[in-house]
Design a protein around this motif. Structure first.
Motif, PDB file in Angstrom:
ATOM      1  N   UNK A   1      -4.883 -12.363   7.259  1.00  0.00           N
ATOM      2  CA  UNK A   1      -6.331 -12.119   7.283  1.00  0.00           C
ATOM      3  C   UNK A   1      -7.057 -12.833   6.154  1.00  0.00           C
ATOM      4  N   UNK A   2      -6.334 -13.121   5.073  1.00  0.00           N
ATOM      5  CA  UNK A   2      -6.979 -13.740   3.910  1.00  0.00           C
ATOM      6  C   UNK A   2      -7.207 -15.231   4.097  1.00  0.00           C
ATOM      7  N   UNK A   3      -6.853 -15.772   5.263  1.00  0.00           N
ATOM      8  CA  UNK A   3      -7.172 -17.168   5.552  1.00  0.00           C
ATOM      9  C   UNK A   3      -8.631 -17.335   5.939  1.00  0.00           C
ATOM     10  N   UNK A   4      -9.321 -16.238   6.215  1.00  0.00           N
ATOM     11  CA  UNK A   4     -10.715 -16.310   6.643  1.00  0.00           C
ATOM     12  C   UNK A   4     -11.621 -16.825   5.529  1.00  0.00           C
ATOM     13  N   UNK A   5     -12.629 -17.579   5.910  1.00  0.00           N
ATOM     14  CA  UNK A   5     -13.646 -18.011   4.951  1.00  0.00           C
ATOM     15  C   UNK A   5     -14.874 -17.107   5.005  1.00  0.00           C
ATOM     16  N   UNK A   6     -14.788 -16.087   5.804  1.00  0.00           N
ATOM     17  CA  UNK A   6     -15.882 -15.122   5.888  1.00  0.00           C
ATOM     18  C   UNK A   6     -15.490 -13.799   5.263  1.00  0.00           C
ATOM     19  N   UNK A   7     -16.204 -12.756   5.639  1.00  0.00           N
ATOM     20  CA  UNK A   7     -15.957 -11.426   5.117  1.00  0.00           C
ATOM     21  C   UNK A   7     -14.806 -10.777   5.874  1.00  0.00           C
ATOM     22  N   UNK A   8     -13.852 -10.229   5.163  1.00  0.00           N
ATOM     23  CA  UNK A   8     -12.725  -9.511   5.748  1.00  0.00           C
ATOM     24  C   UNK A   8     -12.769  -8.091   5.187  1.00  0.00           C
ATOM     25  N   UNK A   9     -12.989  -7.109   6.075  1.00  0.00           N
ATOM     26  CA  UNK A   9     -13.148  -5.725   5.644  1.00  0.00           C
ATOM     27  C   UNK A   9     -12.390  -4.807   6.598  1.00  0.00           C
ATOM     28  N   UNK A  10     -11.993  -3.625   6.132  1.00  0.00           N
ATOM     29  CA  UNK A  10     -11.243  -2.700   6.989  1.00  0.00           C
ATOM     30  C   UNK A  10     -12.145  -2.023   8.013  1.00  0.00           C
TER      31      UNK A  10
ATOM     32  N   UNK B   1     -10.215   3.061  -1.835  1.00  0.00           N
ATOM     33  CA  UNK B   1      -8.776   3.007  -2.141  1.00  0.00           C
ATOM     34  C   UNK B   1      -8.083   4.264  -1.617  1.00  0.00           C
ATOM     35  N   UNK B   2      -6.927   4.056  -1.021  1.00  0.00           N
ATOM     36  CA  UNK B   2      -6.145   5.155  -0.499  1.00  0.00           C
ATOM     37  C   UNK B   2      -6.624   5.702   0.831  1.00  0.00           C
ATOM     38  N   UNK B   3      -7.738   5.183   1.347  1.00  0.00           N
ATOM     39  CA  UNK B   3      -8.319   5.702   2.584  1.00  0.00           C
ATOM     40  C   UNK B   3      -8.407   4.657   3.687  1.00  0.00           C
ATOM     41  N   UNK B   4      -8.174   3.402   3.352  1.00  0.00           N
ATOM     42  CA  UNK B   4      -8.352   2.335   4.332  1.00  0.00           C
ATOM     43  C   UNK B   4      -7.074   1.537   4.466  1.00  0.00           C
ATOM     44  N   UNK B   5      -6.953   0.860   5.590  1.00  0.00           N
ATOM     45  CA  UNK B   5      -5.855  -0.073   5.785  1.00  0.00           C
ATOM     46  C   UNK B   5      -6.185  -1.363   5.049  1.00  0.00           C
ATOM     47  N   UNK B   6      -5.345  -1.789   4.106  1.00  0.00           N
ATOM     48  CA  UNK B   6      -5.675  -3.000   3.335  1.00  0.00           C
ATOM     49  C   UNK B   6      -5.728  -4.228   4.233  1.00  0.00           C
ATOM     50  N   UNK B   7      -6.525  -5.185   3.814  1.00  0.00           N
ATOM     51  CA  UNK B   7      -6.651  -6.442   4.564  1.00  0.00           C
ATOM     52  C   UNK B   7      -5.709  -7.508   4.035  1.00  0.00           C
ATOM     53  N   UNK B   8      -5.026  -7.225   2.945  1.00  0.00           N
ATOM     54  CA  UNK B   8      -4.107  -8.190   2.349  1.00  0.00           C
ATOM     55  C   UNK B   8      -3.401  -7.569   1.173  1.00  0.00           C
ATOM     56  N   UNK B   9      -2.679  -8.391   0.448  1.00  0.00           N
ATOM     57  CA  UNK B   9      -1.853  -7.908  -0.652  1.00  0.00           C
ATOM     58  C   UNK B   9      -1.853  -8.923  -1.797  1.00  0.00           C
ATOM     59  N   UNK B  10      -2.014  -8.409  -3.023  1.00  0.00           N
ATOM     60  CA  UNK B  10      -1.782  -9.247  -4.200  1.00  0.00           C
ATOM     61  C   UNK B  10      -0.271  -9.339  -4.382  1.00  0.00           C
ATOM     62  N   UNK B  11       0.274 -10.526  -4.222  1.00  0.00           N
ATOM     63  CA  UNK B  11       1.726 -10.686  -4.252  1.00  0.00           C
ATOM     64  C   UNK B  11       2.245 -10.537  -5.675  1.00  0.00           C
ATOM     65  N   UNK B  12       3.505 -10.183  -5.784  1.00  0.00           N
ATOM     66  CA  UNK B  12       4.157 -10.081  -7.088  1.00  0.00           C
ATOM     67  C   UNK B  12       4.526 -11.471  -7.598  1.00  0.00           C
ATOM     68  N   UNK B  13       4.648 -11.621  -8.909  1.00  0.00           N
ATOM     69  CA  UNK B  13       5.080 -12.920  -9.453  1.00  0.00           C
ATOM     70  C   UNK B  13       6.478 -13.278  -8.976  1.00  0.00           C
ATOM     71  N   UNK B  14       6.744 -14.566  -8.956  1.00  0.00           N
ATOM     72  CA  UNK B  14       8.089 -15.020  -8.644  1.00  0.00           C
ATOM     73  C   UNK B  14       9.020 -14.616  -9.775  1.00  0.00           C
ATOM     74  N   UNK B  15      10.289 -14.332  -9.465  1.00  0.00           N
ATOM     75  CA  UNK B  15      11.225 -13.960 -10.534  1.00  0.00           C
ATOM     76  C   UNK B  15      11.434 -15.118 -11.492  1.00  0.00           C
ATOM     77  N   UNK B  16      11.618 -14.775 -12.742  1.00  0.00           N
ATOM     78  CA  UNK B  16      11.885 -15.790 -13.765  1.00  0.00           C
ATOM     79  C   UNK B  16      13.327 -16.234 -13.635  1.00  0.00           C
ATOM     80  N   UNK B  17      13.542 -17.520 -13.415  1.00  0.00           N
ATOM     81  CA  UNK B  17      14.888 -18.044 -13.265  1.00  0.00           C
ATOM     82  C   UNK B  17      15.554 -18.181 -14.628  1.00  0.00           C
ATOM     83  N   UNK B  18      16.796 -17.697 -14.758  1.00  0.00           N
ATOM     84  CA  UNK B  18      17.497 -17.884 -16.037  1.00  0.00           C
ATOM     85  C   UNK B  18      17.783 -19.351 -16.264  1.00  0.00           C
TER      86      UNK B  18
END
Length: 365
Positions: A33-42, A287-304
């Protein structure tokens, strides 16, 4: 969930600023959904308040859920919001107590400045306050030079952006001053803010309202440019920015009832503080009441670090051990044994020669 397309004029402006259209990946970071260039809302709730910003993101800092967004991956000029990436990158690398003597180049940076001199009167801690409170471009350059120079700092910043999966972000300056090829997005700024909030020093710098700043003969007071620190309940802070090309940009984070909401906006044509407050209010209500439209991804793991494998030769892997050293008593006993053997051998040899001589005499007879 519904999508509202941005006006054509706004889209053309975005393309012009970023130097051409960027092809969106098949599955954008954070969700389709975050590919949209418009408004994305639940669905099922009141739409977010209207904003003149070309791009924005409203996200839950704890869960990383994107609650609503507008053109979240649009690549735009970040202005001084890029300083959040500078701080996030350099805080772990620099000793806060280190004394810095800014170069003339750092002190003469254009744009917003805290007023550095070339005297060794500043701690790294002072420079981070100047960076995040007063948006000092001179402080940004002084910190970059302390980190080993501009080129190294930009490499470090871009590496951090990649690790965060902030793939819309390209840093060309540590201050956010406009440079060709420099970009970020509302989504990326939310990733950067979320990572920064996890760092106690980062939180301290962005939430400080006023501070004493060193001067050659005394101190003077600097204040935080984030107006919502004085106006909005639970405001933590983060960073605002503006240039004539980028227009207004802002990263904000606030906490209420133990929950933190992040709002990022980019390319706002005017006064945005009230709009940001309204977007934060909407985020806390949703927050906590709507279906999210996307996700802030976690950082990539730090490679040793990769350790080079060294293959030893058979001789090296099975070294020949030298004979053990003997102590004094062992050496003495051994000497006695050797001496006895020599004496005994000599007597035996003498007896043998005597027997041989007797036999020869008898044979001659």
């Amino acid at each position: 969930m519904w999508t509202k397309l941005v006006p054509a004029a706004a889209l053309l402006t975005t393309v012009a600023l970023t130097g051409g259209a960027h092809a969106a990946p098949a599955t954008p970071i954070g969700g389709e959904s975050l590919s949209s260039r418009g408004l994305v809302a639940p669905d099922g709730v009141k739409a977010p308040p209207k904003s003149k910003a070309t791009s924005y993101v409203i996200a839950d800092a704890e869960t990383g859920q994107v609650l609503a967004a507008k053109n979240p991956h649009g690549r735009l000029l970040p202005a001084s919001t890029l300083k959040a990436l500078t701080a996030l990158t350099l805080i772990p690398l620099l000793d806060k107590k280190l004394t810095v003597r800014p170069s003339r180049n750092a002190a003469n940076q254009e744009g917003s400045a805290v007023g550095l001199t070339t005297k060794p009167i500043y701690k790294v801690d002072d420079l981070f306050k100047a960076l995040m409170m007063s948006s000092g471009n001179d402080a940004a350059m002084a910190l970059a030079e302390t980190n080993g120079g501009l080129a190294k700092t930009l490499r470090d910043m871009n590496a951090v952006a990649k690790r965060l999966q902030a793939n819309d972000t390209v840093a060309k300056t540590p201050s956010g001053l406009d440079q060709p090829g420099q970009s970020s997005s509302a989504y990326d700024l939310a990733l950067i803010a979320r990572a920064g909030l996890a760092n106690p020093d980062f939180r301290r710098y962005i939430s400080t309202k006023t501070a004493k700043f060193p001067a050659p003969k005394n101190y003077y007071e600097i204040s935080n440019h984030n107006k919502l620190l004085w106006r909005y309940k639970g405001m933590i802070g983060v960073k605002n920015g503006w240039t004539s090309k980028a227009q207004g940009s802002f990263i904000g984070a606030a906490t209420r009832d133990g929950h933190t909401i992040i709002v990022t906006i980019m390319r706002h044509e005017g006064y945005f503080w009230d709009e940001v407050a309204d977007l934060l209010d909407w985020g806390f209500a949703a927050r906590g009441k709507v279906t999210p439209v996307g996700q802030l991804v976690d950082p990539l793991p730090v490679k040793p670090p990769v350790q080079r494998q060294v293959t030893a030769s058979p001789a090296a892997s099975s070294p020949v051990k030298p004979p053990p050293m003997l102590d004094a008593s062992q050496r003495t006993d051994t000497s006695r044994l050797v001496g006895s053997a020599v004496v005994g051998g000599g007597l035996l040899l003498g007896v043998m020669w005597l027997w041989y001589g007797i036999r020869r005499k008898r044979s001659r007879r």
